[in-house]
Write a protein that holds these residues in place. Structure first.
Motif: not given
Ligand code: NDP
Length: 302
Positions: A17, A20, A75, A81, A84, A103-104, A178, A239-240, A247
């Motif tokens: 969560l 995104m 996501c 990840e 994992e 995920t991307s 993507k 936001t991103f 990556k």
């Molecule tokens: P965030 O950094 O906001 O969120 C990452 C999420 O992954 C968090 O819920 C985090 O949990 C979790 N996480 C990180 N490491 C681990 C782990 N080792 N095990 C389990 N959970 C983990 O990323 P975004 O939401 O921005 O991006 C997610 C994906 O979407 C990426 O691949 C990104 O490239 C892609 N994306 C992002 C966009 C954007 O505008 N942000 C747009 C389109 C694609 P915790 O809360 O515990 O840290």
């Protein structure tokens, strides 16, 4: 033998969560409310899942319980990840279920993840999204999906965060599209930053320059939206992440190298974004990459 595909996706779950995932899962929860189903949510930091449950009526659960859903959506930052999580949950999966990874991710990971899940009778679709946090909130994301046609059509009505969903090919094709899309974003953003730095060094007012560029052939989403809203305002709303864009460009470069292709612009831009992530900060907004161009030129883009 492959387990028959579940036809009733009564229980759906969302893993991850983040910026995104949080708003995307809200659309699944709203759909579950309308259809009499349940949306389970899991996040590594549990407080975020609890906050989601109280805001949107989802159910915060353990990772193992979430893995037992009919439809699992993830996501996370990278395919590493996701791997994992697959290690942690493979004995808790329900035969006939579908795992949709938003995920991307990396195209090389997709067939491996598909085969791993198939051992438990779970299908895999790579389904990254585009449109940013704004489209995640409004449920209008563009979803690019790789995987078998029948599996894509089975889940299509359930992905309530999608405004547009296109099957782009077999397993891995979603991740591939993507990565290339975001490599184009990286190229456009960097090129626009350099162009504006040149104009700034010549004393041209950047707002006026953008007004012209945006009515001319040099325009792009970066000149029309990202730079005016995030760079010239000096707001850089995170936001991103810059590290995530570096990556993505790196994945596109990996793809070029794996096919012995020639993509020198993407290679150079990947190096520049990796440098920007290190110097400016991987957690900063991706538009903050232009702060490196500012340092290189001794000016501020404003
Ligand atoms: P965030 O950094 O906001 O969120 C990452 C999420 O992954 C968090 O819920 C985090 O949990 C979790 N996480 C990180 N490491 C681990 C782990 N080792 N095990 C389990 N959970 C983990 O990323 P975004 O939401 O921005 O991006 C997610 C994906 O979407 C990426 O691949 C990104 O490239 C892609 N994306 C992002 C966009 C954007 O505008 N942000 C747009 C389109 C694609 P915790 O809360 O515990 O840290």
């Amino acid at each position: 033998m492959t387990a028959p595909l579940t036809t009733e996706f009564t229980t759906v779950s969302f893993l991850g969560l983040g910026a995104m995932g949080f708003p995307m899962a809200a659309h699944l929860a709203a759909r579950s409310r309308d259809t009499g189903g349940r949306t389970l949510v899991w996040n590594r930091t549990p407080g975020r899942a609890e906050a989601h449950a109280s805001e949107f009526g989802s159910v915060a659960t353990s990772l193992e319980a979430a893995a037992g859903a009919d439809l699992i959506v993830s996501c996370l930052p990278t395919s590493a990840e996701v791997d994992e999580l697959l290690d942690a949950v493979h004995t808790h999966l329900k035969p006939g279920s579908v795992w949709v990874d938003c995920t991307s991710g990396h195209p090389d990971a997709a067939p491996r993840q598909r085969d791993r899940l198939a051992l438990a009778g779970t299908r895999f679709l790579d389904a990254p999204v585009s449109g940013g946090t704004a489209a995640a909130k409004t449920g209008t994301l563009t979803v690019m999906v790789g995987g078998p046609h029948g599996d894509v059509e089975a889940v299509r009505p359930h992905l309530a965060f999608a405004g547009k969903l296109v099957r782009v090919g077999d397993t891995g094709a979603g991740f591939a599209v993507k990565a290339v899309n975001n490599a184009l974003l990286a190229v456009n953003l960097w090129a626009a930053g350099e162009g504006l730095a040149i104009l700034g060094l010549h004393g041209v007012q950047l707002g006026a320059a953008l007004e012209v560029i945006n009515a001319s052939s040099g325009r792009s989403n970066t000149t029309e939206n990202l730079i005016p809203q995030r760079v010239l305002t000096r707001e850089f709303p995170a936001t991103f992440g810059l590290g995530l864009l570096a990556k993505d460009a790196g994945i596109a470069l990996d793809m070029a190298e794996a096919a012995k292709g020639s993509a020198p612009v993407i290679a150079q831009v990947t190096g520049l974004y990796r440098a920007a992530a290190r110097i400016v900060g991987a957690q900063e907004d991706h538009t903050a990459a232009l702060k490196l161009i500012e340092q290189m030129n001794g000016i501020e883009l404003k």
